[in-house]
Design a protein around this motif. Structure first.
Motif, PDB file in Angstrom:
ATOM      1  N   THR A 287       1.686   5.352  -2.029  1.00 22.07           N
ATOM      2  CA  THR A 287       1.562   6.364  -3.088  1.00 22.07           C
ATOM      3  C   THR A 287       2.963   6.950  -3.230  1.00 22.07           C
ATOM      4  O   THR A 287       3.497   7.552  -2.296  1.00 22.07           O
TER       5      THR A 287
ATOM      6  N   TYR B 109       1.674  16.855  -4.211  1.00 21.93           N
ATOM      7  CA  TYR B 109       0.961  15.582  -3.937  1.00 21.93           C
ATOM      8  C   TYR B 109       1.113  15.239  -2.451  1.00 21.93           C
ATOM      9  O   TYR B 109       1.927  14.399  -2.073  1.00 21.93           O
ATOM     10  N   PRO B 110       0.327  15.886  -1.595  1.00 20.14           N
ATOM     11  CA  PRO B 110       0.489  15.639  -0.161  1.00 20.14           C
ATOM     12  C   PRO B 110       0.147  14.205   0.246  1.00 20.14           C
ATOM     13  O   PRO B 110       0.459  13.783   1.362  1.00 20.14           O
ATOM     14  N   ASN B 111      -0.470  13.459  -0.679  1.00 22.76           N
ATOM     15  CA  ASN B 111      -0.801  12.052  -0.356  1.00 22.76           C
ATOM     16  C   ASN B 111       0.381  11.106  -0.572  1.00 22.76           C
ATOM     17  O   ASN B 111       0.283   9.919  -0.272  1.00 22.76           O
ATOM     18  N   ILE B 112       1.504  11.617  -1.100  1.00 20.81           N
ATOM     19  CA  ILE B 112       2.677  10.741  -1.280  1.00 20.81           C
ATOM     20  C   ILE B 112       3.131  10.241   0.088  1.00 20.81           C
ATOM     21  O   ILE B 112       3.315  11.037   1.018  1.00 20.81           O
ATOM     22  N   ASP B 113       3.282   8.921   0.208  1.00 18.48           N
ATOM     23  CA  ASP B 113       3.787   8.407   1.488  1.00 18.48           C
ATOM     24  C   ASP B 113       5.037   7.530   1.310  1.00 18.48           C
ATOM     25  O   ASP B 113       5.470   6.856   2.244  1.00 18.48           O
TER      26      ASP B 113
ATOM     27  N   GLU C  82       0.862  -1.192   0.000  1.00 21.02           N
ATOM     28  CA  GLU C  82       0.000   0.000   0.000  1.00 21.02           C
ATOM     29  C   GLU C  82       0.892   1.233   0.000  1.00 21.02           C
ATOM     30  O   GLU C  82       1.528   1.550   1.005  1.00 21.02           O
TER      31      GLU C  82
ATOM     32  N   ASP D 150       5.580   9.367   8.577  1.00 19.51           N
ATOM     33  CA  ASP D 150       4.688   9.825   7.504  1.00 19.51           C
ATOM     34  C   ASP D 150       5.146   9.297   6.149  1.00 19.51           C
ATOM     35  O   ASP D 150       4.347   9.095   5.247  1.00 19.51           O
TER      36      ASP D 150
END
Ligand code: BGC
Length: 330
Positions: free
Chosen positions: A172, A228-232, A170, A258
């Motif tokens: 990004t 892209y603040p959803n990049i993890d 899971e 994070d």
């Protein structure tokens, strides 16, 4: 003195003068011959072979290790290794250095072949009787004798497999790659993508190039994380990308709770960042060994021994546990 005696004396003097001249010119000629021999005969005090190794960037910890490995062979073998490269990454300059090495008629050339632009000169060197070995980045389409270095596609796959495992499939992802045009970075991205494309929960949302500098890696990672603040998860394919990515995450006050960071090369600064918990995984290459073995390989080529098409140096996944074990001598 009668006439006969005078003629006799004159003849004797003439004979003496001509013998003296003959002796003089004979010794001069001998001396001259000796000088010519000195110039034309190989100087036995010089090493038997003069090889040139052309890397990507002189002022770089990774390439310093490659150069050190190659230079260290001088202690064991009868070789002189000229280690060269642009001060800052510059493929045109690398090509110029390759051209100079060919014109200087060195005994062998070891070169990082960044792209297809290197093919014509590699093939020219081989046509002119100078064997070529590629290092770090291969040009399999050229007439080079062999390649030594990481299998870059496999290394990309290894990074992908590690990320899949560590993120439980899971993530990004944002990728920072050394260059869009350099073969090894392309392969490291392709191998990585091959693995993650099998995972439904994993997606790459952005990819940028760092031009192998930490400053650009930082700028690009920073912009990417803003956009892209959803990049993890971040994946860096060249030795200084990890440093830039870690700096960008720190500037944005993100921690590795994070973000998951995976990058290339166990250079001291990367290891330090791993100790600080800012990099999770490093894909280790063997730059010193590449340099050392490239010269041994070139010696085999010079001696007409059979060599394989490619020699892949080891690639390992390194985590903080491995660093601790190593520091404890385990
Ligand atoms: C690559 C080298 C490159 C260096 C740049 C390494 O991972 O193997 O080719 O020059 O990164 O930082």
């Amino acid at each position: 003195m009668n006439r006969k005696t005078i003629i006799y004396i004159i003849l004797s003097v003439c004979l003496f003068i001509s013998i003296s001249f003959s002796i003089y010119y004979y010794t001069q000629a001998e001396h001259y011959d000796q000088q010519i021999d000195e110039v034309t005969e190989p100087d036995s005090s010089l090493p038997a072979y003069h090889f040139v190794l052309i890397g990507e960037e002189m002022d770089h910890d990774y390439w310093r290790l490659v150069g050190e490995g190659a230079k260290d062979t001088e202690e064991k073998y009868d070789v002189f290794v000229e280690y060269e490269g642009p001060r800052r990454s510059n493929p045109e300059e690398q090509l110029e250095l390759l051209d100079i090495a060919i014109k200087s008629d060195v005994d062998g050339i070891i070169v990082q072949a960044l792209s297809d632009d290197f093919l014509p000169l590699i093939n020219k060197a081989v046509r002119e009787g100078i064997p070529v070995i590629t290092i770090d980045t291969d040009a399999p389409e050229s007439t080079r004798a062999s390649y030594i270095g990481t299998d870059n596609y496999e290394a990309g796959k290894l990074a992908g497999e590690t990320l899949v495992k560590d993120t439980n499939g899971e993530a990004t992802i944002g990728i920072i790659t050394g260059s869009f045009t350099n073969a090894h970075h392309q392969l490291r991205v392709q191998g990585f993508r091959e693995i993650i494309s099998r995972e439904e929960g994993i997606e790459v949302v952005a990819i940028e190039e760092s031009n192998i500098t930490r400053v650009t890696a930082e700028e690009k990672a920073y912009q990417m994380l803003k956009e892209y603040p959803n990049i993890d998860a971040l994946y860096g394919t060249s030795a200084l990308d990890g440093i830039g990515m870690a700096q960008a995450t720190a500037s944005l006050n993100l921690t590795n709770d994070d973000l998951y960071l995976i990058a290339f090369d166990t250079l001291p600064e990367n290891v330090e960042l791993m100790k600080q918990g800012k990099i999770d995984v490093l894909i280790e290459q063997k730059p010193y060994e590449m340099g050392y073995r490239s010269i041994e390989l070139m010696l085999d080529v010079m001696e007409g021994l059979p060599v394989e098409d490619a020699y892949n140096t080891d690639v390992n996944v390194v985590r903080i546990e491995d660093i601790i074990k190593k520091s404890e001598g385990l």
